[in-house]
Design a protein around this motif. Sequence first.
Motif, PDB file in Angstrom:
ATOM      1  N   SER A 158     129.549 -77.867 -47.540  1.00  0.00           N
ATOM      2  CA  SER A 158     128.106 -77.781 -47.738  1.00  0.00           C
ATOM      3  C   SER A 158     127.620 -76.379 -47.419  1.00  0.00           C
ATOM      4  N   ILE A 159     126.525 -76.006 -48.045  1.00  0.00           N
ATOM      5  CA  ILE A 159     125.843 -74.757 -47.732  1.00  0.00           C
ATOM      6  C   ILE A 159     124.352 -75.004 -47.882  1.00  0.00           C
ATOM      7  N   ASP A 160     123.564 -74.482 -46.973  1.00  0.00           N
ATOM      8  CA  ASP A 160     122.119 -74.692 -47.048  1.00  0.00           C
ATOM      9  C   ASP A 160     121.385 -73.505 -46.465  1.00  0.00           C
ATOM     10  N   GLN A 161     120.159 -73.371 -46.875  1.00  0.00           N
ATOM     11  CA  GLN A 161     119.301 -72.312 -46.356  1.00  0.00           C
ATOM     12  C   GLN A 161     117.965 -72.914 -45.967  1.00  0.00           C
ATOM     13  N   GLY A 162     117.467 -72.495 -44.820  1.00  0.00           N
ATOM     14  CA  GLY A 162     116.189 -72.998 -44.341  1.00  0.00           C
ATOM     15  C   GLY A 162     115.270 -71.872 -43.931  1.00  0.00           C
ATOM     16  N   ASN A 163     113.982 -72.076 -44.178  1.00  0.00           N
ATOM     17  CA  ASN A 163     112.941 -71.143 -43.737  1.00  0.00           C
ATOM     18  C   ASN A 163     112.134 -71.848 -42.661  1.00  0.00           C
ATOM     19  N   TYR A 164     112.042 -71.244 -41.496  1.00  0.00           N
ATOM     20  CA  TYR A 164     111.502 -71.944 -40.342  1.00  0.00           C
ATOM     21  C   TYR A 164     110.346 -71.178 -39.710  1.00  0.00           C
ATOM     22  N   ASN A 165     109.349 -71.943 -39.231  1.00  0.00           N
ATOM     23  CA  ASN A 165     108.245 -71.396 -38.452  1.00  0.00           C
ATOM     24  C   ASN A 165     108.488 -71.715 -36.983  1.00  0.00           C
ATOM     25  N   LEU A 166     108.556 -70.697 -36.159  1.00  0.00           N
ATOM     26  CA  LEU A 166     108.771 -70.867 -34.723  1.00  0.00           C
ATOM     27  C   LEU A 166     107.591 -70.264 -33.961  1.00  0.00           C
ATOM     28  N   PHE A 167     107.141 -70.973 -32.922  1.00  0.00           N
ATOM     29  CA  PHE A 167     106.006 -70.528 -32.133  1.00  0.00           C
ATOM     30  C   PHE A 167     106.441 -70.148 -30.727  1.00  0.00           C
TER      31      PHE A 167
END
Length: 362
Positions: A158-167
């Motif tokens: 598997s391969i995946d990409q994520g865009n994340y908001n961190l506070f």
Amino acid sequence: MATKFHLSVILVAVLSTGLAQTKESADKEAGNAETNRFYYFEIPSAINGSNLDPSAISNVSSNFTDSKISFKLGFPSLFKDAPSTKDLKYTGFVQPWFKATNGATTLYKANSAPLEFGVNAGLSIVAGHYYWVFLDGKGNETQEHSSESMWWVNFIGSIDQGNYNLFNTTAKYDEILIKQTETNGSLYVSLNRYFYSQMTRYKWRSCIWSIGAGYAKTKYYSSLKNRTLETGKLTYNADSTAYQTVVETTSGRSGTLVIFEGLSYFGELFIPIVRNKTYGGVYWGNRLTYYGIGSDDYIANGVTGFYFNLKDKKVNGDKPAKDVLNFSVTAQFNQLDKRSEEDYIDKNFSIMLQAAIPLRFN
């Protein structure tokens, strides 16, 4: 002859008095259309995250809890034409998917990091597929299977990409929100076994299990606390005793995104509670996965709960009823390696309800 094209090993053996054990019956079973039943795999892998699935079924699934949609394209046989029984030696699949990282409500917000997407692919090789059949009172073979077992090996990547908001709640005003993009992946090889028996003597052994090892790079995001950042302007009245504001919200999670990379291994066990080819079934399932073994940072996650598989009751000849709804109720234990900490339950334990509707194409 049907046996020429039959790709799984089918043997008829004696479990106890009243079972058939002849070469003729083995040939008969090899050409029997009912041997395709494992082609319609019982565990709904679209919702349980399992690495078990050996089937070549193509479908679209929507997981409401995870705001996730996946499309699975199954290959009935990678090396030869599929036999009429569909009881295959080699199968493969490719499954692209995407999900709203912070929930469906933030899917289209321009200032939010909305999507996580990837693709899973796999190859399954059946090492052995065995049937045992009942004899009637006159010693003749019946079409009813008393027991069935199957061994197979999976190669899944598997391969995946994520865009994340961190506070970062302790940061300066304009540094609270951090946008981060990560690419993760995994490659596993696993040994899997299925066994089911209608005989009381052997029924307690009915289960599906899998053990696997490989390489994985994963992130620690879903276990972080959900938070929402509000950005707007305050407008006070003339004497500054009341105010009005219009805000724009950004969904994300509070904390630091930790990455775990290196050797990984897992174990899975599913035990049938209810099993019916017309109406569906209920399985009690357990899964334990370790990531980053041998490195300074490693993590162990566990899942236990019940998996429900509802069918449409339409049995068409040799084809069993199709899935119409899959759902599960599971307890998830993240970071089991930190279970001795006092606030472990508050931070790492949750009960999840997941549901998916599969649209099958074969």
